[in-house]
Scaffold this motif. Structure first.
Motif, PDB file in Angstrom:
ATOM      1  N   ALA A  59       0.841  -1.208   0.000  1.00 23.56           N
ATOM      2  CA  ALA A  59       0.000   0.000   0.000  1.00 23.56           C
ATOM      3  C   ALA A  59       0.873   1.254   0.000  1.00 23.56           C
ATOM      4  O   ALA A  59       0.565   2.244  -0.689  1.00 23.56           O
ATOM      5  CB  ALA A  59      -0.915  -0.021   1.216  1.00 23.56           C
ATOM      6  N   GLU A  60       1.948   1.197   0.748  1.00 25.45           N
ATOM      7  CA  GLU A  60       2.870   2.344   0.834  1.00 25.45           C
ATOM      8  C   GLU A  60       3.505   2.637  -0.538  1.00 25.45           C
ATOM      9  O   GLU A  60       3.533   3.783  -0.997  1.00 25.45           O
ATOM     10  CB  GLU A  60       3.955   1.933   1.838  1.00 25.45           C
ATOM     11  N   ILE A  61       3.992   1.587  -1.198  1.00 27.28           N
ATOM     12  CA  ILE A  61       4.615   1.781  -2.522  1.00 27.28           C
ATOM     13  C   ILE A  61       3.556   2.226  -3.535  1.00 27.28           C
ATOM     14  O   ILE A  61       3.826   3.058  -4.409  1.00 27.28           O
ATOM     15  CB  ILE A  61       5.309   0.478  -3.002  1.00 27.28           C
ATOM     16  N   ALA A  62       2.354   1.683  -3.406  1.00 26.11           N
ATOM     17  CA  ALA A  62       1.268   2.073  -4.325  1.00 26.11           C
ATOM     18  C   ALA A  62       1.001   3.569  -4.229  1.00 26.11           C
ATOM     19  O   ALA A  62       0.822   4.256  -5.251  1.00 26.11           O
ATOM     20  CB  ALA A  62       0.001   1.283  -4.006  1.00 26.11           C
ATOM     21  N   ARG A  63       0.994   4.096  -2.999  1.00 25.26           N
ATOM     22  CA  ARG A  63       0.768   5.545  -2.840  1.00 25.26           C
ATOM     23  C   ARG A  63       1.897   6.331  -3.490  1.00 25.26           C
ATOM     24  O   ARG A  63       1.676   7.356  -4.134  1.00 25.26           O
ATOM     25  CB  ARG A  63       0.670   5.910  -1.357  1.00 25.26           C
ATOM     26  N   GLN A  64       3.095   5.835  -3.356  1.00 26.13           N
ATOM     27  CA  GLN A  64       4.262   6.537  -3.915  1.00 26.13           C
ATOM     28  C   GLN A  64       4.240   6.542  -5.447  1.00 26.13           C
ATOM     29  O   GLN A  64       4.660   7.507  -6.073  1.00 26.13           O
ATOM     30  CB  GLN A  64       5.542   5.854  -3.410  1.00 26.13           C
ATOM     31  N   TYR A  65       3.728   5.454  -6.054  1.00 33.79           N
ATOM     32  CA  TYR A  65       3.809   5.317  -7.519  1.00 33.79           C
ATOM     33  C   TYR A  65       2.434   5.320  -8.200  1.00 33.79           C
ATOM     34  O   TYR A  65       2.277   4.775  -9.300  1.00 33.79           O
ATOM     35  CB  TYR A  65       4.623   4.071  -7.892  1.00 33.79           C
ATOM     36  N   ALA A  66       1.452   5.922  -7.531  1.00 33.78           N
ATOM     37  CA  ALA A  66       0.131   6.148  -8.124  1.00 33.78           C
ATOM     38  C   ALA A  66      -0.575   4.868  -8.577  1.00 33.78           C
ATOM     39  O   ALA A  66      -1.268   4.842  -9.600  1.00 33.78           O
ATOM     40  CB  ALA A  66       0.227   7.141  -9.298  1.00 33.78           C
ATOM     41  N   ALA A  67      -0.379   3.793  -7.823  1.00 30.94           N
ATOM     42  CA  ALA A  67      -1.205   2.593  -8.006  1.00 30.94           C
ATOM     43  C   ALA A  67      -2.310   2.653  -6.954  1.00 30.94           C
ATOM     44  O   ALA A  67      -2.350   3.575  -6.135  1.00 30.94           O
ATOM     45  CB  ALA A  67      -0.354   1.342  -7.824  1.00 30.94           C
ATOM     46  N   ASP A  68      -3.220   1.675  -6.976  1.00 26.61           N
ATOM     47  CA  ASP A  68      -4.332   1.679  -6.023  1.00 26.61           C
ATOM     48  C   ASP A  68      -3.887   0.998  -4.709  1.00 26.61           C
ATOM     49  O   ASP A  68      -3.626  -0.211  -4.698  1.00 26.61           O
ATOM     50  CB  ASP A  68      -5.505   0.908  -6.650  1.00 26.61           C
ATOM     51  N   PRO A  69      -3.802   1.763  -3.613  1.00 24.89           N
ATOM     52  CA  PRO A  69      -3.319   1.173  -2.360  1.00 24.89           C
ATOM     53  C   PRO A  69      -4.198   0.041  -1.834  1.00 24.89           C
ATOM     54  O   PRO A  69      -3.693  -0.900  -1.227  1.00 24.89           O
ATOM     55  CB  PRO A  69      -3.331   2.349  -1.377  1.00 24.89           C
ATOM     56  N   ARG A  70      -5.495   0.109  -2.071  1.00 25.97           N
ATOM     57  CA  ARG A  70      -6.383  -0.956  -1.561  1.00 25.97           C
ATOM     58  C   ARG A  70      -6.164  -2.266  -2.317  1.00 25.97           C
ATOM     59  O   ARG A  70      -6.136  -3.335  -1.728  1.00 25.97           O
ATOM     60  CB  ARG A  70      -7.851  -0.519  -1.663  1.00 25.97           C
ATOM     61  N   GLN A  71      -6.024  -2.163  -3.637  1.00 29.74           N
ATOM     62  CA  GLN A  71      -5.721  -3.373  -4.414  1.00 29.74           C
ATOM     63  C   GLN A  71      -4.363  -3.953  -3.997  1.00 29.74           C
ATOM     64  O   GLN A  71      -4.205  -5.164  -3.845  1.00 29.74           O
ATOM     65  CB  GLN A  71      -5.668  -3.046  -5.915  1.00 29.74           C
ATOM     66  N   ALA A  72      -3.409  -3.054  -3.820  1.00 29.59           N
ATOM     67  CA  ALA A  72      -2.051  -3.481  -3.452  1.00 29.59           C
ATOM     68  C   ALA A  72      -2.067  -4.195  -2.103  1.00 29.59           C
ATOM     69  O   ALA A  72      -1.443  -5.244  -1.920  1.00 29.59           O
ATOM     70  CB  ALA A  72      -1.118  -2.275  -3.411  1.00 29.59           C
ATOM     71  N   GLN A  73      -2.799  -3.617  -1.167  1.00 30.34           N
ATOM     72  CA  GLN A  73      -2.880  -4.181   0.177  1.00 30.34           C
ATOM     73  C   GLN A  73      -3.529  -5.586   0.151  1.00 30.34           C
ATOM     74  O   GLN A  73      -3.023  -6.525   0.765  1.00 30.34           O
ATOM     75  CB  GLN A  73      -3.696  -3.237   1.042  1.00 30.34           C
ATOM     76  N   THR A  74      -4.621  -5.687  -0.575  1.00 28.69           N
ATOM     77  CA  THR A  74      -5.312  -6.984  -0.648  1.00 28.69           C
ATOM     78  C   THR A  74      -4.414  -8.052  -1.272  1.00 28.69           C
ATOM     79  O   THR A  74      -4.323  -9.188  -0.772  1.00 28.69           O
ATOM     80  CB  THR A  74      -6.619  -6.851  -1.463  1.00 28.69           C
ATOM     81  N   ALA A  75      -3.744  -7.694  -2.360  1.00 26.77           N
ATOM     82  CA  ALA A  75      -2.842  -8.666  -3.006  1.00 26.77           C
ATOM     83  C   ALA A  75      -1.721  -9.056  -2.053  1.00 26.77           C
ATOM     84  O   ALA A  75      -1.353 -10.233  -1.956  1.00 26.77           O
ATOM     85  CB  ALA A  75      -2.277  -8.071  -4.295  1.00 26.77           C
ATOM     86  N   GLY A  76      -1.186  -8.090  -1.328  1.00 26.38           N
ATOM     87  CA  GLY A  76      -0.123  -8.376  -0.361  1.00 26.38           C
ATOM     88  C   GLY A  76      -0.603  -9.302   0.745  1.00 26.38           C
ATOM     89  O   GLY A  76       0.080 -10.256   1.115  1.00 26.38           O
ATOM     90  N   TRP A  77      -1.778  -9.049   1.240  1.00 25.03           N
ATOM     91  CA  TRP A  77      -2.323  -9.878   2.325  1.00 25.03           C
ATOM     92  C   TRP A  77      -2.479 -11.342   1.917  1.00 25.03           C
ATOM     93  O   TRP A  77      -2.337 -12.245   2.725  1.00 25.03           O
ATOM     94  CB  TRP A  77      -3.683  -9.334   2.778  1.00 25.03           C
ATOM     95  N   LEU A  78      -2.828 -11.565   0.637  1.00 29.22           N
ATOM     96  CA  LEU A  78      -3.153 -12.933   0.209  1.00 29.22           C
ATOM     97  C   LEU A  78      -2.058 -13.609  -0.620  1.00 29.22           C
ATOM     98  O   LEU A  78      -2.200 -14.778  -1.004  1.00 29.22           O
ATOM     99  CB  LEU A  78      -4.464 -12.926  -0.591  1.00 29.22           C
ATOM    100  N   HIS A  79      -0.961 -12.914  -0.863  1.00 30.38           N
ATOM    101  CA  HIS A  79      -0.014 -13.436  -1.865  1.00 30.38           C
ATOM    102  C   HIS A  79       0.569 -14.802  -1.497  1.00 30.38           C
ATOM    103  O   HIS A  79       0.822 -15.622  -2.370  1.00 30.38           O
ATOM    104  CB  HIS A  79       1.097 -12.417  -2.153  1.00 30.38           C
ATOM    105  N   ASP A  80       0.789 -15.045  -0.200  1.00 29.95           N
ATOM    106  CA  ASP A  80       1.392 -16.323   0.213  1.00 29.95           C
ATOM    107  C   ASP A  80       0.390 -17.228   0.922  1.00 29.95           C
ATOM    108  O   ASP A  80       0.780 -18.088   1.716  1.00 29.95           O
ATOM    109  CB  ASP A  80       2.592 -16.067   1.144  1.00 29.95           C
TER     110      ASP A  80
END
Ligand SMILES: [Fe+2]
Ligand SMILES: [Fe+2]
Length: 206
Positions: free
Chosen positions: A43-64
């Protein structure tokens, strides 16, 4: 095949709590902590590079989330779910865990967003023509890594991340390239993604 993994699982339809409950239920509290950390970093990197932080967070939570499926069972699981299995993945089934996490994210956590599923599905190897979210989640996983201590590539990667997402990714891909020169297999998606990013970084980076 999914049924055996959801016995005794009582989802509340809310993340990251369901992810933590699921991984702990199957004896993987460290993976739960890692997924939590990757979600936050993504989510932090998404905010920095104009991606969607909520999508980023969800993918991170479930990736493994596929940590619950032991390595010896991954080939069988992949076959049972008609996943494409590359030669390198047959040789090294750990590489299948990114694709298996996609299946579990869909079937157990009801994720339907293709952008999120794509990021989960290439978080280990990246892939050619990766999306912005693919790259954000990939990098978050390498920063909030799941091994003890600090990753050897971290200082250089973080310095690069201040100005370029792609250059930061290349720091890790180049590190991995060297590591895999002596052991392990180079997944074709990783090779193609690295070639592609090197080609675009000489033409002008993201
Ligand atoms: Fe992973
Ligand atoms: Fe991870």
């Amino acid at each position: 095949m999914i049924q055996q993994w959801i016995e005794n699982f009582s989802p509340k339809d809310s993340l990251p709590g369901d992810m933590v409950q699921f991984l702990k239920l199957h004896g993987h509290p460290k993976t739960a902590a890692h997924c939590h950390a990757v979600g936050k970093k993504a989510a932090e990197i998404a905010r920095q590079y104009a991606a969607d932080p909520r999508q980023a967070q969800t993918a991170g939570w479930l990736h493994d989330i596929s940590a619950v499926i032991p390595n010896p069972e991954r080939l069988e699981f992949a076959r049972a779910h008609n996943l494409e299995i590359l030669t390198e993945e047959t040789a090294f089934p750990m590489l299948l865990h990114q694709k298996i996490s996609v299946v579990l994210a869909q079937q157990i956590f009801n994720v339907t967003d293709p952008t999120i599923l794509s990021a989960i599905g290439c978080h280990t190897t990246l892939k050619p023509q990766s999306s912005l979210l693919d790259r954000v989640v990939f990098l978050a996983d390498k920063i909030a890594w799941d091994q003890p201590g600090q990753p050897p590539y971290l200082p250089e990667l973080l310095a690069a991340l201040e100005t370029s997402l792609d250059n930061a990714i290349l720091v890790y891909l180049d590190y991995l390239w060297e590591i895999l020169a002596t052991s392990g297999v180079r997944h074709p998606w990783f090779i193609q993604a690295r070639n592609e990013l090197h080609a675009s970084s000489t033409a002008g980076s993201f």
